[in-house]
Design a protein around this motif. Sequence first.
Motif, PDB file in Angstrom:
ATOM      1  N   MET A 233       0.826  -1.346  -0.069  1.00 60.35           N
ATOM      2  CA  MET A 233      -0.123   0.054  -0.060  1.00 60.35           C
ATOM      3  C   MET A 233       0.754   1.228  -0.152  1.00 60.35           C
ATOM      4  O   MET A 233       1.923   1.126   0.376  1.00 60.35           O
TER       5      MET A 233
ATOM      6  N   GLY B 201      -2.506   5.053   1.708  1.00 63.70           N
ATOM      7  CA  GLY B 201      -3.168   3.922   2.050  1.00 63.70           C
ATOM      8  C   GLY B 201      -2.844   3.512   3.393  1.00 63.70           C
ATOM      9  O   GLY B 201      -3.716   3.353   4.072  1.00 63.70           O
ATOM     10  N   GLU B 202      -1.529   3.682   3.793  1.00 57.11           N
ATOM     11  CA  GLU B 202      -1.061   3.669   5.299  1.00 57.11           C
ATOM     12  C   GLU B 202      -2.088   4.267   6.308  1.00 57.11           C
ATOM     13  O   GLU B 202      -2.751   4.042   7.186  1.00 57.11           O
TER      14      GLU B 202
ATOM     15  N   THR C  93       3.986  -3.150   5.738  1.00 53.39           N
ATOM     16  CA  THR C  93       3.719  -2.763   4.528  1.00 53.39           C
ATOM     17  C   THR C  93       4.848  -2.631   3.670  1.00 53.39           C
ATOM     18  O   THR C  93       6.045  -2.434   4.153  1.00 53.39           O
TER      19      THR C  93
ATOM     20  N   ILE D 262      -3.478  -3.232  -1.372  1.00 59.91           N
ATOM     21  CA  ILE D 262      -4.731  -2.511  -1.229  1.00 59.91           C
ATOM     22  C   ILE D 262      -4.383  -1.022  -1.855  1.00 59.91           C
ATOM     23  O   ILE D 262      -3.529  -0.551  -1.692  1.00 59.91           O
ATOM     24  N   GLY D 263      -5.357  -0.853  -2.766  1.00 60.42           N
ATOM     25  CA  GLY D 263      -5.277   0.430  -3.391  1.00 60.42           C
ATOM     26  C   GLY D 263      -6.265   0.478  -4.744  1.00 60.42           C
ATOM     27  O   GLY D 263      -6.843  -0.326  -5.014  1.00 60.42           O
TER      28      GLY D 263
END
Length: 297
Positions: free
Chosen positions: A103, A107-108, A130, A151-152
């Motif tokens: 991510m 995103g974090e 991550t 994720i994204g």
Amino acid sequence: MQLKDIDLNLLRLFDAVYRTRNVSRAADLLDLTQPAASQGLTRLRGLMHDPLFMRAAGGVQPTPKAQRLAEPVRSALAMLEQALGETAGFEPAISQRTFNIHMSDIGESRFLPGLMGALSEQAPGVRVQTRPWPREQVTEALDNGRIDFAIGFLPMVKDTQRLQLLKDRYIVLLRKGHPFARKRRTAKALLPALRELEFLAVRSHADTLRILQQQKLEDRVRLVTEHFLVLPSIVAATDLAVIMPRSIALGFPGDYAMVEPAFALRDFAVSLHWSRRFEQDAGNQWLRALIGELFRE
């Protein structure tokens, strides 16, 4: 050297050192002492007849032989972990598993606070790392087990399983009271008016740079930075504007103004991706269910 000469733990150590590029961090990941990790690496070097890793600034760098070994070792470990996971199941309350997730920094900030809060309650021994990956390599990294999830907004990531988490859109963020935000304009009329603004751009986020290019606003960029996390303080203290996802802007502390021009392709979806190879892995199933429960709209 034959397979019978290799201890599985030495391969796990090799993989951890290769991924972290640091013997101390690899030891921490595997719950080893520094001397034990060093001794294991010395033994592996002898078996391989190669130094495998050479000292470098901040850690170590792999030799050509180590680079050739890295993918086969990672794939073999991933397949073994999956097979054992399917057999043994996954018990979050006692698991010590580490999950690697691709991510961005943005995103974090959006997902990690909620995820880590839930893990502290349900799976206190589970660790998360991550691991930002070049977007064109995310599918391969998922398939070979180097990352467990991505994720994204990743339209270039093909041939993966995915779960849509949320819909978002790109907006322009300004300081509270900015003169530009006081004027009422339609979303379409906002587009040509953007030339009145000067912009802050984030180098690592290609989609926001793409919008600036589409609107021919590159000459209006006054500051280029690497990370989104610095945005709130800069926007609050200046008249600079930034193009960014609306959901992230809403989470910034303090008061800001937002305008929503009718950018081409301004709407996008953020998804959770995983490999079909690990579809039945019990830990993979558990964590993706948790992420869906926490974040799916």
